[in-house]
Write an enzyme that holds these catalytic residues in place. Structure first.
Site, PDB file in Angstrom:
ATOM      1  CD  GLU B  49      -4.048  -1.631  -0.788  1.00 39.56           C
ATOM      2  OE1 GLU B  49      -5.012  -1.256  -0.108  1.00 39.56           O
ATOM      3  OE2 GLU B  49      -4.013  -2.736  -1.357  1.00 39.56           O
ATOM      4  CG  ASP B  60      -1.595 -12.519  -1.330  1.00 39.78           C
ATOM      5  OD1 ASP B  60      -2.364 -11.674  -1.817  1.00 39.78           O
ATOM      6  OD2 ASP B  60      -0.849 -12.298  -0.359  1.00 39.78           O
ATOM      7  CE1 TYR B 175      -9.234  -5.102  -0.990  1.00 38.81           C
ATOM      8  CE2 TYR B 175      -6.963  -4.656  -0.398  1.00 38.81           C
ATOM      9  CZ  TYR B 175      -7.883  -5.212  -1.258  1.00 38.81           C
ATOM     10  OH  TYR B 175      -7.458  -5.880  -2.367  1.00 38.81           O
TER      11      TYR B 175
END
Lengths: 399, 270
Positions: B49, B60, B175
């Site tokens: 990734e 994030d 994911y």
């Protein structure tokens, strides 16, 4: 004429708005949307909000005819919607009160907020104190420096103020950090966004809570001058005070809606915060809207003397009103805003917020060439006490 | 058959879970990124990734945020990242590469231009974290017609209805974000993940990778027991951040080999 009724179910205003967030936030936003849709039509909730706005915030705010200022221009009559007279000194509390009541309804004991100039942070800390909630406010470290009186006010009110050191250290970074807090602590935390920005339902919800401003103007103006104004003028950072006064006027014919962005050192210099004037659409902070971005799609640093307008995006509904042509958007530079700031202080005895001074400067541009029986209504969105250090600094004075 | 699908089929036959490391492209430079990609493949990565840095990485945590800032300060752009993938692909035809990032840089390049260039250089899948299914229809069509797999996130709070919707669009793998929070957070509960996997498998035919909160061999092994793939990001980015210039690949390689061993030591029930 078709009545304006937006956003759609997924929060779209034409091609703008929507929900552009990671899956981790989806559920929280759906839950918030359901909660808001339930209570916006709940007479008991709306009555409670109305009571708080009347007895705690001090609504309705007056509209004031700025006679000496109008005479100075020798043209249109300028009226000021005095949101600066609200408790905490700005329009921001209209929204924080609404969202805090919602947080209580769904049992979240902690509220968080992002803030630029600190007005939204203060308004959030205020309602958190009023209702006994824990409160954390994220603020770019750059803004912590230039808005230190508001930082201290938030602390006095019992809030924790977290300086954000990432990125440009201003409002956009504070918003990123608040989002991160929310996604981590979503079980007990309500995120009170301060502008008509972010993912659905925030642009709609924050607009609705601030629309009390425009709704009051709709009955106050006929009382004062026998008719509606020729134009409503408001500054636009994220755009909550502008959306608040514009929205009730969208279907009122003959009233121009003029949003004033921060031109900083001048739009041509690139040092500004005027995405509607000089940006292009993209995706940031959960929504599709006009943005200040480079050719690679990275968000650009913004520049404005006013911390509250220092934001690279804008509420998605403004983007749509611009494309529709229903609202016009212009930019006012730092020096023009400063001139309007000083003139209002001297001629009317009102110290305006630097944000609001941008709207005043636009009125100052338009008024001289208008007839004396024409009427401009400026949303004086906040008072300028918080800005005295900035203003003194520009004059080379240390307080 | 896509490279991602092929890799998962092979692993299934071997009874192993996939290892999917994440690095931010351009951190500390695109040259190092290219070296890191080859090292990751050599250390046993099944899918790489590759993070596309964005100025405002809301999903994030601080580690990947700093990596993004370092990468952008070095002039990293989406086009240059795609050029690096082309160079990687010229030497490695087998290891799938997934680009992971935010919608705006891709929008700025243009969905069509991006999809065709990504396919041309040998990208296999794309995950835009802030482009959920509701907003991604047009984009997904372009990806799929270019032969790219759209990868989606699932979270502990995703409702059954949404899982179903994502199942219809997802290709390659999904994911699963194992906790609510941002990347790099630290409270992984393997038991919760295990229970959740059973629910997800009722809806999904594609393999399920699990990430967020996996920081060492032990947590990786725990996840490998229940999921099809182990995704590790922030911990690897920390390794890069803490490396002396020139030693990034060696340090990351050593760390990833340790994780690979731990994952392969797990007996998978199939």
């Amino acid at each position: 004429m078709q009545m304006y009724d937006l956003p759609d179910e997924r929060g779209h205003f034409g091609p703008y708005g929507g929900v552009f967030v990671a899956e981790t936030l989806m559920h929280a936003l759906d839950e918030l949307n359901e909660c808001y849709l339930k209570y916006r039509n709940d007479p008991e909730f709306m009555a409670e909000l109305a009571r708080e706005l009347k007895h705690y915030v001090g609504r309705p705010s007056p509209i004031y005819h700025a006679r000496r200022w109008s005479e100075h221009f020798g043209g249109a009559q300028v009226y000021l919607k005095r949101e600066d007279l609200n408790h905490t000194g700005a329009h921001k509390i209209n929204n924080t009160m609404g969202q805090a009541l919602l947080a209580r309804k769904i049992g979240k004991p902690r509220v968080i907020a992002e803030t630029g100039a600190g007005q939204h942070g203060v308004a959030t800390a205020t309602v958190a104190a009023r209702f006994g909630m824990k409160c954390t406010v994220y603020m770019g470290s750059e803004d912590v420096k230039r808005q230190s009186p508001n930082v201290f006010r938030m602390k006095l009110l019992g809030a924790e103020v977290v300086p954000v050191e990432s990125g440009s250290k201003t409002l956009k970074d504070a918003l990123n950090e608040a989002m991160r807090d929310w996604v981590t602590n979503v079980a007990d935390t309500f995120y009170i966004i301060g502008s008509v920005a972010g993912p659905h339902p925030y642009p709609m919800m924050v607009r609705d809570f601030n629309a009390v401003v425009g709704h009051e103007c709709l009955w106050q103006m006929p009382e004062l001058v026998g008719r509606q104004p020729d134009a409503c003028i408001a500054c636009v950072g994220g755009g909550s005070n502008a959306m608040g006064i514009f929205h009730p006027y969208i279907d009122v014919e003959g009233v121009r809606l003029i949003g004033v962005e921060a031109g900083g050192s001048g739009v041509a210099t690139g040092k500004h915060a005027a995405p509607l004037s000089a940006g292009r659409p993209g995706v940031l902070h959960g929504t599709r809207t006009y943005l200040m971005q480079n050719e690679d799609g990275q968000i650009m640093d913004t520049h404005s003397v006013s911390a509250g307008l220092d934001y690279p995006g804008v509420g998605p509904e403004h983007s749509w009103l611009k494309d529709l042509g229903r609202a016009e958007y212009v930019a006012i530079n730092d020096d023009e805003a400063m001139e309007a700031f000083h003139l209002l202080c001297r001629l009317e005895g009102i110290i305006p917020a630097l944000e609001s001074a941008h709207a005043l400067a636009q009125a100052a541009k338009m008024a001289p060439s208008m007839r004396k029986d024409q009427v401009l209504l400026v949303n004086l969105s906040g008072r300028g006490d918080k800005d005295i250090n900035t203003v003194a600094g520009i004059a080379g004075i240390t307080l | 058959m896509s490279r991602i699908h092929g890799r998962f089929e092979k692993l299934k036959g071997e009874g192993r879970a996939a290892l999917i490391p994440y690095i931010t492209a351009g951190d500390p430079s695109l040259e190092v990124t290219l070296a890191l990609m080859h090292e990751l493949a050599a250390a046993g990565a099944d899918v790489i990734e590759l993070g596309v840095p964005f100025s405002d990485p809301q999903a994030d945590g601080p580690t990947i945020q700093r990596a993004s800032e370092r990468a952008l300060a070095r002039g990293t752009t989406l086009r240059r990242i795609l050029d690096v993938v082309a160079r990687f692909r010229s030497l490695d035809a087998d290891t799938p590469v997934v680009l992971m990032g935010y919608a705006n840089p891709v929008e700025a390049m243009g969905y069509d231009a991006f999809a065709s260039r990504a396919a041309e250089v040998g990208v296999d899948g794309v995950l835009l974290v802030d482009l959920p299914p509701e907003e991604s229809r047009g984009f997904v069509d372009r990806l799929v017609s270019a032969g790219l797999d759209p990868i989606y996130l699932l979270s502990p709070t995703t409702t059954d209805a949404r899982i179903g919707e994502i199942a219809r669009l997802a290709r390659g793998y999904v994911y699963y974000v194992s906790l609510t929070g941002v990347t790099g957070a630290k409270h992984l509960q393997v038991g919760d993940v295990s229970a959740r996997m059973e629910v997800l498998r009722r809806h999904l035919s594609v393999p399920i990778g699990v990430g967020f909160g996996i920081r060492d061999a032990q947590s990786a092994a725990g996840i490998a027991k229940v999921a099809d793939a182990v995704v590790i990001g922030s911990r690897i980015v920390e390794e890069i951040e803490g490396s002396a210039p020139g030693s990034e690949a060696a340090n990351v390689g050593a760390f990833v080999r340790g994780i690979r061993q731990a994952i392969d030591a797990v007996a998978r029930k199939d």
